[in-house]
Design a protein around this motif. Structure first.
Motif, PDB file in Angstrom:
ATOM      1  N   UNK A 311       0.810  -1.219   0.000  1.00  0.00           N
ATOM      2  CA  UNK A 311       0.000   0.000   0.000  1.00  0.00           C
ATOM      3  C   UNK A 311       0.834   1.254   0.000  1.00  0.00           C
ATOM      4  N   UNK A 312       1.887   1.280   0.804  1.00  0.00           N
ATOM      5  CA  UNK A 312       2.734   2.469   0.876  1.00  0.00           C
ATOM      6  C   UNK A 312       3.503   2.700  -0.418  1.00  0.00           C
ATOM      7  N   UNK A 313       3.971   1.625  -1.043  1.00  0.00           N
ATOM      8  CA  UNK A 313       4.734   1.759  -2.277  1.00  0.00           C
ATOM      9  C   UNK A 313       3.861   2.307  -3.393  1.00  0.00           C
ATOM     10  N   UNK A 314       2.637   1.766  -3.544  1.00  0.00           N
ATOM     11  CA  UNK A 314       1.744   2.253  -4.601  1.00  0.00           C
ATOM     12  C   UNK A 314       1.363   3.711  -4.366  1.00  0.00           C
ATOM     13  N   UNK A 315       1.289   4.124  -3.107  1.00  0.00           N
ATOM     14  CA  UNK A 315       0.975   5.521  -2.812  1.00  0.00           C
ATOM     15  C   UNK A 315       2.164   6.433  -3.073  1.00  0.00           C
ATOM     16  N   UNK A 316       3.376   5.882  -3.055  1.00  0.00           N
ATOM     17  CA  UNK A 316       4.581   6.689  -3.206  1.00  0.00           C
ATOM     18  C   UNK A 316       5.105   6.729  -4.630  1.00  0.00           C
ATOM     19  N   UNK A 317       4.931   5.630  -5.389  1.00  0.00           N
ATOM     20  CA  UNK A 317       5.474   5.546  -6.733  1.00  0.00           C
ATOM     21  C   UNK A 317       4.362   5.361  -7.744  1.00  0.00           C
ATOM     22  N   UNK A 318       4.580   5.770  -8.983  1.00  0.00           N
ATOM     23  CA  UNK A 318       3.587   5.515 -10.039  1.00  0.00           C
ATOM     24  C   UNK A 318       3.404   4.017 -10.232  1.00  0.00           C
ATOM     25  N   UNK A 319       2.192   3.592 -10.616  1.00  0.00           N
ATOM     26  CA  UNK A 319       1.950   2.168 -10.837  1.00  0.00           C
ATOM     27  C   UNK A 319       2.911   1.607 -11.887  1.00  0.00           C
ATOM     28  N   UNK A 320       3.353   0.389 -11.650  1.00  0.00           N
ATOM     29  CA  UNK A 320       4.304  -0.242 -12.569  1.00  0.00           C
ATOM     30  C   UNK A 320       4.095  -1.739 -12.547  1.00  0.00           C
ATOM     31  N   UNK A 321       4.310  -2.369 -13.713  1.00  0.00           N
ATOM     32  CA  UNK A 321       4.195  -3.815 -13.770  1.00  0.00           C
ATOM     33  C   UNK A 321       5.367  -4.501 -13.099  1.00  0.00           C
ATOM     34  N   UNK A 322       6.466  -3.788 -12.994  1.00  0.00           N
ATOM     35  CA  UNK A 322       7.656  -4.339 -12.354  1.00  0.00           C
ATOM     36  C   UNK A 322       7.576  -4.083 -10.858  1.00  0.00           C
ATOM     37  N   UNK A 323       7.328  -5.149 -10.098  1.00  0.00           N
ATOM     38  CA  UNK A 323       7.154  -5.000  -8.669  1.00  0.00           C
ATOM     39  C   UNK A 323       8.459  -5.100  -7.881  1.00  0.00           C
ATOM     40  N   UNK A 324       9.574  -5.311  -8.570  1.00  0.00           N
ATOM     41  CA  UNK A 324      10.854  -5.414  -7.862  1.00  0.00           C
ATOM     42  C   UNK A 324      11.211  -4.063  -7.237  1.00  0.00           C
ATOM     43  N   UNK A 325      11.773  -4.114  -6.052  1.00  0.00           N
ATOM     44  CA  UNK A 325      12.128  -2.890  -5.337  1.00  0.00           C
ATOM     45  C   UNK A 325      13.610  -2.913  -4.972  1.00  0.00           C
ATOM     46  N   UNK A 326      14.210  -1.748  -4.937  1.00  0.00           N
ATOM     47  CA  UNK A 326      15.596  -1.608  -4.514  1.00  0.00           C
ATOM     48  C   UNK A 326      15.616  -1.015  -3.109  1.00  0.00           C
ATOM     49  N   UNK A 327      16.326  -1.663  -2.203  1.00  0.00           N
ATOM     50  CA  UNK A 327      16.441  -1.214  -0.820  1.00  0.00           C
ATOM     51  C   UNK A 327      17.867  -0.722  -0.586  1.00  0.00           C
ATOM     52  N   UNK A 328      18.017   0.543  -0.233  1.00  0.00           N
ATOM     53  CA  UNK A 328      19.339   1.111   0.043  1.00  0.00           C
ATOM     54  C   UNK A 328      19.361   1.584   1.492  1.00  0.00           C
ATOM     55  N   UNK A 329      20.134   0.945   2.357  1.00  0.00           N
ATOM     56  CA  UNK A 329      20.213   1.392   3.763  1.00  0.00           C
ATOM     57  C   UNK A 329      20.832   2.782   3.858  1.00  0.00           C
ATOM     58  N   UNK A 330      20.221   3.642   4.662  1.00  0.00           N
ATOM     59  CA  UNK A 330      20.692   5.016   4.829  1.00  0.00           C
ATOM     60  C   UNK A 330      21.267   5.256   6.216  1.00  0.00           C
ATOM     61  N   UNK A 331      20.592   4.785   7.259  1.00  0.00           N
ATOM     62  CA  UNK A 331      21.045   5.077   8.621  1.00  0.00           C
ATOM     63  C   UNK A 331      20.341   4.179   9.625  1.00  0.00           C
ATOM     64  N   UNK A 332      21.008   3.952  10.757  1.00  0.00           N
ATOM     65  CA  UNK A 332      20.398   3.329  11.933  1.00  0.00           C
ATOM     66  C   UNK A 332      20.035   4.436  12.918  1.00  0.00           C
ATOM     67  N   UNK A 333      18.804   4.405  13.423  1.00  0.00           N
ATOM     68  CA  UNK A 333      18.355   5.419  14.371  1.00  0.00           C
ATOM     69  C   UNK A 333      17.654   4.737  15.543  1.00  0.00           C
TER      70      UNK A 333
END
Length: 396
Positions: A311-333
């Motif tokens: 739900x959060x991804x579809x609200x943040x990015x335009x709809x796409x047939x490619x459901x693969x996501x890239x995860x880039x760690x930024x920080x530990x808090x």
């Protein structure tokens, strides 16, 4: 019937009555010992202590301005992120994280330029009118100190600083190039040294020495140089002013992982090893900066959390047939309980920041702004730490 009699009657007090307060003068002696008040105040946020609590009474004022309380309060604080716009004006926000949400507040400090390094709530930046001049400031108290000048080209140098806890002071490090790729490094102690001094680099290999031209991680009393393209990590202990070099934990798994990320986690350095599909991540932390010993901390499967992200991804990015996501760690808090990630689609040009709680397994989005134009400084927290009083000026 008098008002006092009415109140007594309503309270059902037949044998008692309200009486006015004694006119006896109140003693000026504190009602509680300093030690007890100290251990109560140390749990309050720094901005509350500075903006209101210190004005309660003279006793509290002295305790809050005690350097020991400043250090202890920082240990109890939950570190977050300093988000600074790299466009002019360089406004900044403090992102503080809970278990399921992030709170963003504006930092009421006029940053004249982009932040170069942070340590214990203090920030280091250049003078925009004279880039060779450096300043260290506390954005909460708005105290600023000017670093003694050093004659090197401002755009060919890297500046950082760390805390020397035994002396309760801060040391600024400058690495700069003279001939080709050869770099030197000099250091001074804020408020004590008027001249920069050379740092011994005998323990470093040629490759390790070339790494210090990049910006290090400032973590406690250590500065770390770690890069995913390198097979070693360089550390400088600012207390002893000695370098050390040891192998990266990714050396043994170099071929099986496509992505390596180094991040600050609490009071130490962490290394995240991600698989080619970027759905599985191993998190290791540095146990001992002198021996270079690492230990496994987490094994995270982001694929198992896909249903939470849909739900959060579809609200943040335009709809796409490619459901693969890239995860880039930024920080530990949040004392290492929450991992901030930049998540995007492989075909997309932008993404959004999300936070992953490693204890609960929940995701939540961080803010709603376009943070692609923001610099992210990790491990930031509001601090009461004071700079050298004799050299302090109010930054307006």
């Amino acid at each position: 019937m008098t008002a006092r009699a009415v109140l007594n009657a309503r309270a059902g007090r037949k044998n008692y009555k309200l009486v006015p307060c004694s006119k006896k003068k109140v003693s000026g002696e504190p009602s509680l010992p300093d030690e007890l008040i100290f251990y109560i105040l140390v749990w309050l946020p720094a901005h509350v202590l500075y903006n209101s609590t210190r004005y309660v009474c003279w006793q509290w004022y002295k305790i809050i301005h005690d350097p020991l309380l400043c250090k202890e309060q920082l240990l109890h604080s939950s570190t977050g992120l300093l988000l600074q716009d790299h466009r002019v004006p360089h406004i900044a926000q403090f992102a503080e994280f809970g278990e399921m949400s992030a709170t963003l507040t504006d930092i009421k400090f006029k940053f004249p330029s982009r932040v170069l390094s942070t340590c214990n709530g203090l920030v280091l930046f250049r003078n925009p009118h004279d880039p060779s001049t450096l300043h260290v400031a506390n954005p909460l108290t708005k105290q600023t100190v000017t670093v003694p000048p050093f004659k090197c080209h401002p755009y060919g140098s890297c500046i950082s600083f760390a805390c020397a806890y035994s002396k309760m002071g801060y040391k600024v490090l400058c690495t700069y190039g003279l001939d080709g790729d050869k770099h030197n490094c000099v250091m001074l102690t804020l408020g004590k040294d008027n001249a920069w001094k050379q740092i011994n680099r005998q323990k470093l290999s040629d490759r390790g020495w070339s790494m210090i031209k990049y910006r290090p991680f400032s973590i406690g009393q250590f500065l770390y140089w770690a890069d995913r393209r390198e097979k070693s990590v360089v550390v400088l202990d600012v207390e002893s002013e000695l370098f050390n070099e040891f192998r990266s934990p990714a050396v043994l798994t170099w071929r099986s992982h496509s992505s390596i990320f180094y991040l600050r986690r609490g009071r130490t350095l962490s290394c995240s090893l991600m698989t080619k599909c970027r759905s599985l991540m191993d998190v290791l932390v540095l146990s001992d900066p002198t021996s270079g010993e690492w230990r496994m901390l987490y094994k995270i499967d982001f694929g198992a959390q896909k249903h939470l992200l849909t739900g959060m991804i579809h609200a943040s990015f335009p709809p796409s047939g490619d459901e693969a996501l890239l995860f880039v760690p930024i920080a530990w808090v949040n004392k290492g309980d929450v991992l901030v990630l930049y998540i995007s689609r492989p075909s997309g040009y932008s993404g959004s920041y999300f936070a992953f709680n490693v204890k609960t397994g929940n995701f939540f989005k961080v803010g709603s702004n376009d943070y692609c134009v923001f610099d992210v400084c990790c491990g930031y927290a509001h601090s009461l730490d004071s700079l050298t009083p004799a050299e302090v000026t109010i930054h307006k």
